[in-house]
Scaffold this motif. Structure first.
Motif, PDB file in Angstrom:
ATOM      1  N   GLU A 127      67.200  35.672  43.509  1.00  0.00           N
ATOM      2  CA  GLU A 127      66.965  36.716  44.509  1.00  0.00           C
ATOM      3  C   GLU A 127      66.842  36.172  45.927  1.00  0.00           C
ATOM      4  OE1 GLU A 127      65.263  36.191  41.678  1.00  0.00           O
ATOM      5  OE2 GLU A 127      63.101  36.509  41.961  1.00  0.00           O
ATOM      6  N   ASP A 128      66.819  34.855  46.073  1.00  0.00           N
ATOM      7  CA  ASP A 128      66.837  34.254  47.411  1.00  0.00           C
ATOM      8  C   ASP A 128      68.251  34.163  47.970  1.00  0.00           C
ATOM      9  OD1 ASP A 128      64.320  31.974  46.285  1.00  0.00           O
ATOM     10  OD2 ASP A 128      64.030  33.730  47.575  1.00  0.00           O
ATOM     11  N   THR A 129      69.234  34.509  47.170  1.00  0.00           N
ATOM     12  CA  THR A 129      70.623  34.460  47.623  1.00  0.00           C
ATOM     13  C   THR A 129      70.827  35.414  48.788  1.00  0.00           C
ATOM     14  OG1 THR A 129      71.477  33.849  45.452  1.00  0.00           O
ATOM     15  CG2 THR A 129      73.005  34.934  46.975  1.00  0.00           C
ATOM     16  N   SER A 130      71.253  34.880  49.926  1.00  0.00           N
ATOM     17  CA  SER A 130      71.429  35.654  51.152  1.00  0.00           C
ATOM     18  C   SER A 130      72.136  34.793  52.190  1.00  0.00           C
ATOM     19  CB  SER A 130      70.076  36.063  51.754  1.00  0.00           C
ATOM     20  OG  SER A 130      69.470  37.122  51.081  1.00  0.00           O
ATOM     21  N   VAL A 131      72.515  35.423  53.281  1.00  0.00           N
ATOM     22  CA  VAL A 131      72.859  34.685  54.491  1.00  0.00           C
ATOM     23  C   VAL A 131      71.563  34.524  55.277  1.00  0.00           C
ATOM     24  CG1 VAL A 131      74.185  34.642  56.618  1.00  0.00           C
ATOM     25  CG2 VAL A 131      75.195  35.605  54.534  1.00  0.00           C
ATOM     26  N   TYR A 132      71.272  33.294  55.643  1.00  0.00           N
ATOM     27  CA  TYR A 132      70.045  32.994  56.374  1.00  0.00           C
ATOM     28  C   TYR A 132      70.376  32.790  57.841  1.00  0.00           C
ATOM     29  CZ  TYR A 132      67.340  32.648  52.118  1.00  0.00           C
ATOM     30  OH  TYR A 132      66.684  32.945  50.949  1.00  0.00           O
ATOM     31  N   TYR A 133      69.602  33.470  58.694  1.00  0.00           N
ATOM     32  CA  TYR A 133      69.818  33.430  60.135  1.00  0.00           C
ATOM     33  C   TYR A 133      68.604  32.858  60.844  1.00  0.00           C
ATOM     34  CZ  TYR A 133      73.583  36.780  59.234  1.00  0.00           C
ATOM     35  OH  TYR A 133      74.725  37.410  58.776  1.00  0.00           O
ATOM     36  N   CYS A 134      68.883  32.080  61.852  1.00  0.00           N
ATOM     37  CA  CYS A 134      67.853  31.573  62.752  1.00  0.00           C
ATOM     38  C   CYS A 134      67.819  32.463  63.984  1.00  0.00           C
ATOM     39  CB  CYS A 134      68.195  30.139  63.140  1.00  0.00           C
ATOM     40  SG  CYS A 134      67.058  29.378  64.292  1.00  0.00           S
ATOM     41  N   ALA A 135      66.617  32.729  64.496  1.00  0.00           N
ATOM     42  CA  ALA A 135      66.454  33.567  65.677  1.00  0.00           C
ATOM     43  C   ALA A 135      65.390  32.970  66.580  1.00  0.00           C
ATOM     44  CB  ALA A 135      66.071  34.984  65.272  1.00  0.00           C
ATOM     45  N   ALA A 136      65.467  33.282  67.866  1.00  0.00           N
ATOM     46  CA  ALA A 136      64.477  32.765  68.810  1.00  0.00           C
ATOM     47  C   ALA A 136      64.242  33.751  69.937  1.00  0.00           C
ATOM     48  CB  ALA A 136      64.925  31.413  69.384  1.00  0.00           C
ATOM     49  N   ILE A 137      63.067  33.652  70.509  1.00  0.00           N
ATOM     50  CA  ILE A 137      62.706  34.462  71.664  1.00  0.00           C
ATOM     51  C   ILE A 137      61.783  33.633  72.543  1.00  0.00           C
ATOM     52  CG2 ILE A 137      60.775  35.517  70.435  1.00  0.00           C
ATOM     53  CD1 ILE A 137      61.238  38.051  72.103  1.00  0.00           C
ATOM     54  N   ARG A 138      61.928  33.787  73.825  1.00  0.00           N
ATOM     55  CA  ARG A 138      61.060  33.050  74.749  1.00  0.00           C
ATOM     56  C   ARG A 138      59.607  33.447  74.504  1.00  0.00           C
ATOM     57  NH1 ARG A 138      62.244  30.080  79.135  1.00  0.00           N
ATOM     58  NH2 ARG A 138      64.424  30.755  79.100  1.00  0.00           N
ATOM     59  N   GLY A 139      58.718  32.472  74.536  1.00  0.00           N
ATOM     60  CA  GLY A 139      57.317  32.696  74.211  1.00  0.00           C
ATOM     61  C   GLY A 139      56.658  33.751  75.074  1.00  0.00           C
TER      62      GLY A 139
END
Length: 131
Positions: A92-104
């Protein structure tokens, strides 16, 4: 502007491990210590869901309930790469994994679960866990 590039995805058997990496760069980017970074995942036909986040690379970390105790988010000392160590993987962990960021300065920790809160995204890396 910040560019994020994920790597480390692949095919693994249930119970195995993978380590995802998210490398950050950009003309005005210096270090992730002034950003909040997160991992999300999205399976076919499902909404993008929060996996884990870190703020200031070490200040605080947060995990979704379904990965707590199995996944670990971390960052390198240079503050340019965020990792997601994934152990005891399940189908169930099968997925496309994405990294994301936002300025603090824009980060609202109470809204860390919401994909639209993040300004920068990578292209994603596929993780497939076989049973």
């Amino acid at each position: 502007q910040v560019q994020l590039v994920e790597s480390g995805g692949g095919l693994v058997q249930a119970g195995g491990s993978l380590r995802l990496a998210c490398a950050a760069s950009g003309p005005t980017f210096n270090t992730l210590t002034s950003y909040a970074a997160a991992w999300f995942r999205q399976a076919p036909g499902k909404e993008r869901e929060f996996v884990a986040s870190t703020y200031g690379t070490r200040i605080s970390t947060s995990y979704s309930g379904f990965v707590r105790g199995r996944f670990t988010i971390s960052a390198d000392n240079a503050g340019t790469t965020v990792y997601l160590q994934m152990n005891d993987l399940k189908p169930e962990d099968t997925s496309v994994y994405y990294c994301a960021a936002i300025r603090g300065s824009k980060y609202d920790i109470g809204r860390r679960y919401i994909p639209s809160e993040y300004d920068y995204w990578g292209q994603g890396t596929q993780v497939t866990v076989s049973s």
